[in-house]
Design a protein around this motif. Structure first.
Motif, PDB file in Angstrom:
ATOM      1  N   LYS A 104       0.825  -1.203   0.000  1.00 54.32           N
ATOM      2  CA  LYS A 104       0.000   0.000   0.000  1.00 54.32           C
ATOM      3  C   LYS A 104       0.863   1.259   0.000  1.00 54.32           C
ATOM      4  O   LYS A 104       0.793   2.082  -0.900  1.00 54.32           O
ATOM      5  CB  LYS A 104      -0.925  -0.021   1.218  1.00 54.32           C
ATOM      6  N   HIS A 105       1.750   1.324   0.995  1.00 57.60           N
ATOM      7  CA  HIS A 105       2.470   2.590   1.153  1.00 57.60           C
ATOM      8  C   HIS A 105       3.670   2.718   0.221  1.00 57.60           C
ATOM      9  O   HIS A 105       3.893   3.768  -0.375  1.00 57.60           O
ATOM     10  CB  HIS A 105       2.900   2.765   2.613  1.00 57.60           C
ATOM     11  N   SER A 106       4.452   1.658   0.103  1.00 59.45           N
ATOM     12  CA  SER A 106       5.679   1.770  -0.694  1.00 59.45           C
ATOM     13  C   SER A 106       5.392   1.726  -2.200  1.00 59.45           C
ATOM     14  O   SER A 106       5.930   2.501  -2.981  1.00 59.45           O
ATOM     15  CB  SER A 106       6.632   0.632  -0.363  1.00 59.45           C
ATOM     16  N   LEU A 107       4.504   0.816  -2.569  1.00 60.74           N
ATOM     17  CA  LEU A 107       4.320   0.528  -3.993  1.00 60.74           C
ATOM     18  C   LEU A 107       3.909   1.768  -4.782  1.00 60.74           C
ATOM     19  O   LEU A 107       4.423   2.004  -5.870  1.00 60.74           O
ATOM     20  CB  LEU A 107       3.275  -0.573  -4.153  1.00 60.74           C
ATOM     21  N   LYS A 108       3.029   2.544  -4.202  1.00 57.26           N
ATOM     22  CA  LYS A 108       2.493   3.682  -4.931  1.00 57.26           C
ATOM     23  C   LYS A 108       3.624   4.616  -5.389  1.00 57.26           C
ATOM     24  O   LYS A 108       3.664   5.069  -6.530  1.00 57.26           O
ATOM     25  CB  LYS A 108       1.496   4.437  -4.050  1.00 57.26           C
ATOM     26  N   ASN A 109       4.540   4.878  -4.470  1.00 56.08           N
ATOM     27  CA  ASN A 109       5.637   5.780  -4.819  1.00 56.08           C
ATOM     28  C   ASN A 109       6.701   5.095  -5.672  1.00 56.08           C
ATOM     29  O   ASN A 109       7.326   5.720  -6.525  1.00 56.08           O
ATOM     30  CB  ASN A 109       6.281   6.345  -3.558  1.00 56.08           C
ATOM     31  N   ALA A 110       6.866   3.819  -5.414  1.00 59.01           N
ATOM     32  CA  ALA A 110       7.901   3.092  -6.170  1.00 59.01           C
ATOM     33  C   ALA A 110       7.497   2.908  -7.630  1.00 59.01           C
ATOM     34  O   ALA A 110       8.338   2.697  -8.500  1.00 59.01           O
ATOM     35  CB  ALA A 110       8.153   1.746  -5.513  1.00 59.01           C
ATOM     36  N   LEU A 111       6.194   3.000  -7.878  1.00 59.25           N
ATOM     37  CA  LEU A 111       5.717   2.672  -9.231  1.00 59.25           C
ATOM     38  C   LEU A 111       6.076   3.709 -10.299  1.00 59.25           C
ATOM     39  O   LEU A 111       6.086   3.386 -11.481  1.00 59.25           O
ATOM     40  CB  LEU A 111       4.194   2.491  -9.217  1.00 59.25           C
ATOM     41  N   ILE A 112       6.368   4.934  -9.873  1.00 59.05           N
ATOM     42  CA  ILE A 112       6.554   5.988 -10.878  1.00 59.05           C
ATOM     43  C   ILE A 112       7.635   5.650 -11.917  1.00 59.05           C
ATOM     44  O   ILE A 112       7.347   5.637 -13.117  1.00 59.05           O
ATOM     45  CB  ILE A 112       6.822   7.342 -10.205  1.00 59.05           C
ATOM     46  N   PRO A 113       8.854   5.338 -11.486  1.00 61.83           N
ATOM     47  CA  PRO A 113       9.835   4.971 -12.522  1.00 61.83           C
ATOM     48  C   PRO A 113       9.465   3.683 -13.248  1.00 61.83           C
ATOM     49  O   PRO A 113       9.782   3.495 -14.423  1.00 61.83           O
ATOM     50  CB  PRO A 113      11.133   4.786 -11.751  1.00 61.83           C
ATOM     51  N   VAL A 114       8.745   2.798 -12.559  1.00 59.18           N
ATOM     52  CA  VAL A 114       8.353   1.533 -13.198  1.00 59.18           C
ATOM     53  C   VAL A 114       7.388   1.806 -14.352  1.00 59.18           C
ATOM     54  O   VAL A 114       7.482   1.191 -15.414  1.00 59.18           O
ATOM     55  CB  VAL A 114       7.716   0.582 -12.159  1.00 59.18           C
ATOM     56  N   VAL A 115       6.508   2.768 -14.148  1.00 61.36           N
ATOM     57  CA  VAL A 115       5.551   3.102 -15.207  1.00 61.36           C
ATOM     58  C   VAL A 115       6.297   3.586 -16.455  1.00 61.36           C
ATOM     59  O   VAL A 115       5.954   3.225 -17.578  1.00 61.36           O
ATOM     60  CB  VAL A 115       4.541   4.166 -14.716  1.00 61.36           C
ATOM     61  N   THR A 116       7.354   4.369 -16.234  1.00 60.82           N
ATOM     62  CA  THR A 116       8.154   4.827 -17.376  1.00 60.82           C
ATOM     63  C   THR A 116       8.702   3.634 -18.147  1.00 60.82           C
ATOM     64  O   THR A 116       8.604   3.552 -19.376  1.00 60.82           O
ATOM     65  CB  THR A 116       9.355   5.667 -16.888  1.00 60.82           C
ATOM     66  N   VAL A 117       9.277   2.722 -17.379  1.00 63.10           N
ATOM     67  CA  VAL A 117       9.858   1.537 -18.031  1.00 63.10           C
ATOM     68  C   VAL A 117       8.790   0.751 -18.771  1.00 63.10           C
ATOM     69  O   VAL A 117       8.984   0.315 -19.903  1.00 63.10           O
ATOM     70  CB  VAL A 117      10.556   0.643 -16.975  1.00 63.10           C
ATOM     71  N   ILE A 118       7.628   0.626 -18.125  1.00 63.17           N
ATOM     72  CA  ILE A 118       6.540  -0.131 -18.772  1.00 63.17           C
ATOM     73  C   ILE A 118       6.149   0.546 -20.087  1.00 63.17           C
ATOM     74  O   ILE A 118       5.974  -0.112 -21.115  1.00 63.17           O
ATOM     75  CB  ILE A 118       5.325  -0.246 -17.827  1.00 63.17           C
ATOM     76  N   GLY A 119       6.057   1.863 -20.049  1.00 65.32           N
ATOM     77  CA  GLY A 119       5.701   2.602 -21.258  1.00 65.32           C
ATOM     78  C   GLY A 119       6.705   2.371 -22.367  1.00 65.32           C
ATOM     79  O   GLY A 119       6.345   2.033 -23.506  1.00 65.32           O
ATOM     80  N   LEU A 120       7.971   2.503 -22.023  1.00 66.62           N
ATOM     81  CA  LEU A 120       9.024   2.303 -23.033  1.00 66.62           C
ATOM     82  C   LEU A 120       8.998   0.881 -23.582  1.00 66.62           C
ATOM     83  O   LEU A 120       9.101   0.656 -24.785  1.00 66.62           O
ATOM     84  CB  LEU A 120      10.399   2.572 -22.408  1.00 66.62           C
ATOM     85  N   GLN A 121       8.860  -0.075 -22.682  1.00 66.82           N
ATOM     86  CA  GLN A 121       8.887  -1.479 -23.101  1.00 66.82           C
ATOM     87  C   GLN A 121       7.702  -1.818 -24.002  1.00 66.82           C
ATOM     88  O   GLN A 121       7.841  -2.592 -24.936  1.00 66.82           O
ATOM     89  CB  GLN A 121       8.887  -2.395 -21.871  1.00 66.82           C
ATOM     90  N   THR A 122       6.546  -1.222 -23.724  1.00 67.95           N
ATOM     91  CA  THR A 122       5.378  -1.496 -24.568  1.00 67.95           C
ATOM     92  C   THR A 122       5.640  -1.018 -25.990  1.00 67.95           C
ATOM     93  O   THR A 122       5.342  -1.723 -26.960  1.00 67.95           O
ATOM     94  CB  THR A 122       4.131  -0.778 -24.012  1.00 67.95           C
TER      95      THR A 122
END
Lengths: 533, 334
Positions: B249-267
């Motif tokens: 709940k608490h960590s994931l939300k903030n940790a996801l921001i760079p992950v979303v970038t990677v997901i976008g690029l990878q898609t």
């Protein structure tokens, strides 16, 4: 991650089992559109590439012809496993003594898939379409097989006329010995006259053949269904044929092993054992109508010296190449055309592998110290050359023995062909698959002085050979023609513009239930009499 | 937000224009005359010359480029030299096939990649962490050719669970409507075919997912580690909050921001990079469409095909930027 991989594995297992429960292969729930077709009596043919178009007159590639071969028929056909001429839409024909007039008597009661009647007018309309187009881009085969188009100086066909409902008379400007063999080629199949208007034919083919076109998903599948009104009795035996593109040879074999497809072409020679060891599969061998060769640019030093070319001919160990790279599915070549073709000169003695002899010939040419050169290796697998790079390396090693340093050079395929055609390659690997089973289609096409800048990549010109080949083109007497070709091969052998390497036998694999399939040397054949056990 | 979106959309124009130009020039730098390749070895010199002329290939490059651009502005992507069909007409089925496959691959990659990254961070330096990261490294460097053939061998031939190739059962093919088969079969109410389509998606989906899955796992792990060291997480843990909630709940939300970038690029990369997967699995997608066009020197298809993929790529990146705001309102758009 390991856990997640395990989870993935378990998930896939569970999902597939669940899915396997809700559907099965030949599901009969598909009601409505075509209840008669039994999906299990449809043959799925796996191949490496899609068709370019479905109008045989405008294409030049084998992947297109294998499909059009099922939909259309020409006036005359090739024999089941050879290139002898047998009746097709014409049940008989007469040739005038001067070899200038061909009178074809047509089958009666034949209908095109669109219901139109097949008759002499339909034939005339098709020939007119090709000849009067004067379009060498569009009808490339017509132009090259019949010497151009209406009004051109070299055009072989003078006119095509209907004589009543069921007779067609084709008059030639000059005799053309392989005329019937040309007419039997896939591009000269007869299409419904109604379909010739506009440009629909490439997508919506209409012929008289055993199968009718149903649908085409580009780069995926072409679906053909049985022509219930086919004029040949009890044919076709299958309910349909579906052509499926699977580019990768190994994946295609996997699909065959799994039963998703029934027949596949272009089997890797290295996979032959996998097929023969599998009781559910069988191997098919296509009779050879090709030649893989090592060509010299005879205009470039040092290959402008006959002795150098002969010396290199003595340095190629053909049997070793066949054993190592063709898994034995080829025979060594000594002539520029395969033995199955009439006119093949079997009396020619091939140059044996012999280093001493090679050295002696090099000395004679003043090249005893050896030299350095570029050897162009084919970048793609072809039936006549499954692995150009490896064969080139084997040749390179042998040449090194007499101090010839060969640098292997290669380009992407389109570039390779273009550069070789322009004469940029001093020594190159290439090959040829025959179109119509005639010697002319090998010797004249590949080694006559007229075809320099075209398919004569060796740029070999010999007046005597030219005279023989041109005479053979217009000689109606078969025995005399064969003799002319034999003489030409003697001169070519002596001049050695090529080292003929192999005549390969392309391998196909199929399910063991397939009956009646005979691979044709031209590379495509009708599936009309193929059936499932 | 609206103004930002408009501004971002406007910047896409020079990006796409520049890309169009680069692709246009690069294609013409490849040697090999399309006319020769189209007409085949049988063609006469005259026929080749005449086709070259008809295709406009004898014109200077700038004339060809201006013609092409003018066409683009009217929605004309050009006509395929090989099939003679307008590209705008024939490109969709290929694109749909790849999009469906890329979507499934991304779902697999995200679900497994994100979770593997979280667990690795949670149990940092444990055997799970080490194993997962080694596997992720292997995943990134795994040749898809080999992986695809091994998948076929294990799951199709040995265990007989899944089909080897294709999008549907060839004997009972799907009638395309939208060309997205998952949707088409649902529209037609053909659950049997829907199941077939899902089955056909699994193996190529996993093959295509492997690399992004590994990259996402590594990214999630390092991002999570950083967040979990921050003060507010320490506070949350000190208050006695259950580790599961702290992490998810608490960590994931903030940790996801760079992950979303990677997901976008990878898609985006998946769309263009699916060639190998498509080749192995007989998948009629945009990757093989463009690849075939290259070997055939089908200039219009190469340039328009790449343009279509690139447009989707930049649109996904735009979407990613917009998603930031949704995940983290602290990010201010300027």
């Amino acid at each position: 991650m390991k856990k997640s991989l395990l989870t993935l594995f378990a998930l896939m297992l569970a999902l597939s089992l669940a899915l396997a429960g809700c559907s099965s292969g030949g599901d009969s729930s598909k009601g409505g559109d075509d209840g008669k077709v039994d999906p299990n009596n449809v043959m799925i043919y796996g191949r490496g590439g899609d068709s370019v178009a479905l109008d045989p007159a405008v294409v030049t590639d084998g992947e297109s012809f294998i499909v059009t071969e099922q939909i259309y028929e020409p006036l005359v056909n090739y024999g089941k496993d050879n290139t002898d001429i047998v009746p097709g839409l014409a049940k008989e024909w007469k040739i005038s003594d001067d070899g200038l007039t061909y009178t074809f008597t047509l089958e009666e009661g034949v209908k095109f898939h669109d219901g139109e009647k097949f008759n002499a007018d339909a034939v005339v309309k098709n020939f007119d379409r090709w000849a009067q187009s004067k379009d060498g881009e569009k009808f490339a085969y017509y132009g090259s097989m019949f010497g151009g188009f209406e009004g051109d100086e070299g055009h072989v066909i003078k006119d095509v006329k209907a004589d009543g409902e069921n007779k067609v008379v084709i008059t030639l400007n000059k005799p053309q010995a392989p005329f019937l063999k040309n007419v039997a080629m896939s591009p000269f199949a007869i299409a419904s006259p109604k379909s010739l208007d506009g440009d629909k034919l490439s997508k919506e083919p209409v012929g008289t053949g055993p199968f009718k076109f149903k649908s085409w998903k580009p780069n995926d599948t072409i679906v053909l269904e049985k022509n219930a009104d086919y004029w040949v009795k009890d044919m076709p035996k299958l309910d349909g044929v579906t052509f499926k593109v699977i580019k990768d040879n190994s994946s295609r074999l996997n699909a065959l092993t799994k039963g998703e497809i029934d027949l596949m072409d272009a089997l890797n020679p290295s996979d032959m054992k996998k097929v023969s060891d599998n009781g559910k599969l069988q191997l098919f061998e296509r009779p050879s109508m090709n030649v893989g060769y090592l060509g010299f640019n005879v205009e470039k030093a040092p290959f402008d010296k006959k002795e150098v070319r002969q010396a290199i001919s003595h340095l190629i160990d053909k049997q070793a190449i066949i054993d190592n790279f063709y898994e034995g599915t080829a025979e060594p070549a000594k002539n520029p055309m395969p033995p199955s073709i009439a006119g093949y000169n079997d009396e020619i003695q091939d140059r044996e592998y012999d280093e001493a002899k090679a050295k002696e010939l090099l000395a004679k040419a003043g090249m005893e110290k050896g030299f350095e050169m570029d050897l162009w290796a084919m970048p793609v697998a072809r039936p006549y050359m499954p692995n150009g790079q490896k064969v080139a390396e084997a040749i390179q090693a042998k040449l090194a023995k007499v101090n010839i340093k060969a640098n292997i050079v290669t380009f992407e395929w389109g570039t390779y062909l273009e550069k070789v055609q322009k004469g940029e390659a001093p020594m190159f690997m290439l090959g040829w698959t025959g179109d119509n089973g005639d010697a002319d289609n090998f010797l004249y096409t590949l080694l006559d002085k007229d075809t320099i800048d075209s398919n004569n990549y060796a740029r070999y010109a010999n007046e005597d050979v030219h005279k023989l080949l041109v005479e053979a083109q217009t000689t109606a007497d078969e025995a005399k023609r064969e003799e002319l070709y034999k003489q030409a091969q003697v001169i070519i052998h002596e001049d050695a513009p090529w080292v003929p390497l192999v005549h390969s036998k392309p391998q196909l694999a199929g399910a063991s239930k397939i009956k009646g399939f005979v691979p044709h040397p031209t590379g495509s054949q009708s599936f009309a009499d193929v059936s499932f056990e | 937000m609206f103004a930002y979106t408009i501004r971002r959309l406007a910047t896409l124009v020079p990006v796409l224009l520049g890309m169009t130009f680069i692709v246009f020039m690069m294609i013409r730098a490849i040697p090999g005359n399309p006319a020769q390749l189209i007409l085949g070895q049988q063609a006469t010199k005259e026929a080749v010359a005449s086709l070259t002329k008809r295709l406009g290939l004898d014109q200077p490059w700038y004339t060809q480029f201006i013609d092409y651009l003018t066409g683009l502005f009217t929605g004309d992507l050009g006509v395929s030299l090989k099939t003679n069909v307008p590209i705008a007409q024939e490109v969709w089925p290929y694109l749909a096939a790849t999009m469906e496959l890329a979507f499934v691959a991304m779902v697999i990659a995200i679900v497994i990649g994100v979770n593997a990254g979280i667990i690795s961070a949670w149990f940092q330096n444990s055997w799970f962490d080490y194993t997962a990261m080694v596997l992720a490294l292997v995943g990134v460097s795994m040749p898809i050719f080999w992986l695809g053939l091994m998948e076929q061998y294990v799951f199709s031939i040995h265990f007989d669970l899944l089909p080897t190739t294709g999008r549907d059962n060839i004997r009972v093919p799907v009638d395309p409507i939208t060309h997205l088969y998952l949707i088409d079969t649902l529209i037609q109410g053909r659950m049997d075919q829907f199941a077939e389509v899902v089955k056909h998606l699994i193996l190529p989906g996993v093959a295509l997912a492997t690399i992004p899955m590994a990259i996402i796992a590594r990214m999630t792990r390092s991002s999570m580690l950083e967040v979990m060291r921050s003060d507010y997480i320490r506070t949350a843990r000190a208050k006695g909050m259950k580790m599961f909630w702290v992490v998810y709940k608490h960590s994931l939300k903030n940790a996801l921001i760079p992950v979303v970038t990677v997901i976008g690029l990878q898609t985006g990369l998946l769309l263009g990079g699916a060639i190998l997967t498509e080749t192995i699995f007989g998948w009629p997608g945009i990757g093989t469409y463009i690849y075939d066009a290259i070997s055939y020197r089908d200039y219009p298809v190469i340039q328009s095909g790449i343009l279509v993929v690139a447009t989707i790529f930049v649109l996904i990146n735009l979407l990613v930027d917009l998603l930031y705001a949704a995940i983290d309102p602290r990010i201010k758009f300027k």
